[in-house]
Design a protein around this motif. Structure first.
Motif, short mmCIF file in Angstrom:
data_model
loop_
_atom_site.label_atom_id
_atom_site.label_comp_id
_atom_site.label_asym_id
_atom_site.label_seq_id
_atom_site.Cartn_x
_atom_site.Cartn_y
_atom_site.Cartn_z
N GLN A 125 43.47 44.50 13.76
CA GLN A 125 44.88 44.35 14.11
C GLN A 125 45.25 42.90 13.85
N ILE A 126 46.37 42.70 13.15
CA ILE A 126 46.76 41.37 12.72
C ILE A 126 48.23 41.12 12.99
N ALA A 127 48.63 39.85 12.87
CA ALA A 127 50.04 39.48 12.88
C ALA A 127 50.43 39.18 11.43
N VAL A 128 51.49 39.76 10.95
CA VAL A 128 51.97 39.50 9.60
C VAL A 128 52.99 38.37 9.70
N LEU A 129 52.69 37.26 9.03
CA LEU A 129 53.53 36.07 9.10
C LEU A 129 54.48 35.99 7.92
N ASP A 130 55.58 35.30 8.12
CA ASP A 130 56.49 34.97 7.04
C ASP A 130 55.90 33.74 6.35
N PRO A 131 55.45 33.86 5.08
CA PRO A 131 54.78 32.73 4.43
C PRO A 131 55.65 31.47 4.38
N THR A 174 53.79 32.07 -3.65
CA THR A 174 52.86 33.19 -3.83
C THR A 174 52.49 33.27 -5.30
N ALA A 175 51.18 33.26 -5.55
CA ALA A 175 50.68 33.39 -6.91
C ALA A 175 49.87 34.67 -7.01
N ILE A 220 42.48 41.15 -9.59
CA ILE A 220 43.83 40.68 -9.30
C ILE A 220 43.73 40.04 -7.91
N VAL A 221 44.15 38.80 -7.82
CA VAL A 221 44.04 38.04 -6.58
C VAL A 221 45.42 37.49 -6.21
N THR A 222 45.77 37.58 -4.94
CA THR A 222 47.02 37.00 -4.46
C THR A 222 46.68 35.82 -3.57
N VAL A 223 47.36 34.71 -3.79
CA VAL A 223 47.17 33.52 -2.95
C VAL A 223 48.51 33.05 -2.43
N THR A 271 48.17 33.46 -14.36
CA THR A 271 48.84 33.39 -13.07
C THR A 271 50.33 33.69 -13.20
N PHE A 272 50.82 34.49 -12.26
CA PHE A 272 52.23 34.80 -12.15
C PHE A 272 52.70 34.25 -10.81
N PHE A 273 53.87 33.63 -10.77
CA PHE A 273 54.40 33.10 -9.52
C PHE A 273 55.59 33.95 -9.07
#
Length: 164
Positions: A55-61, A69-70, A110-113, A140-142
């Protein structure tokens, strides 16, 4: 966990918890029309069986200080299973990596950072990819706009078995 039977009550519980995992057990029981002890047992079983992983908290980046976001495509030179395993462990150990998928066909990963800014991404990319001997290609796509982000897995209607 594959093979875990999910009945209608489990599915109702899962739908509600995916929307808000901070709901109290009493409120959850009321919303799914079950007793609090029954809900507690069901949620415990769903956790122990691996249906609920965490269980997690989803944050606004943007508000959390990582508005960039890449989405990165990565191809490896060597294709042996141990090479994929090693790269996956290497990339997943990075705190900025929020998602990592092995994919086919096309790139291997495929990696999201999530990063603070472009200089932070540049430092990340130089550190991780320049020193990785098995990385053949990085593309990389931004993200310019996030239209939707959900951490929810689809919850089937009707009884069934979990797919893992």
């Amino acid at each position: 966990m594959p093979g875990t039977f999910l009945d209608e009550l489990d599915l109702r519980i899962l739908r509600i918890l995916q929307a808000d995992s901070s709901i109290s057990n009493t409120d959850l029981a009321e919303r799914v029309h079950a007793s609090a002890p029954t809900c507690l047992r069901r949620v415990r079983r769903l956790r122990e069986s691996g249906v609920i992983q965490r269980q997690i908290a989803v944050l606004d980046p943007r508000q959390a200080g990582a508005p960039l976001t890449a989405i990165i495509e990565i191809s490896l030179d060597r294709q042996a299973a141990e090479d994929h395993d090693a790269f996956e462990a290497y990339i997943c150990a990075e705190p900025a990596v929020t998602q990592c998928y092995r994919v086919s066909p096309g790139p291997d990963f495929i990696v999201t950072v999530e990063m603070a800014d472009m200089p932070a991404y540049d430092a990340f990319a130089r550190r991780l990819f320049a020193g990785a001997s098995n990385v053949r290609n990085v593309r990389t796509f931004f993200s310019t706009h996030r239209a939707k982000f959900e951490a929810n897995a689809p919850v089937a209607s009707g009884g069934g078995r979990s797919g893992g």
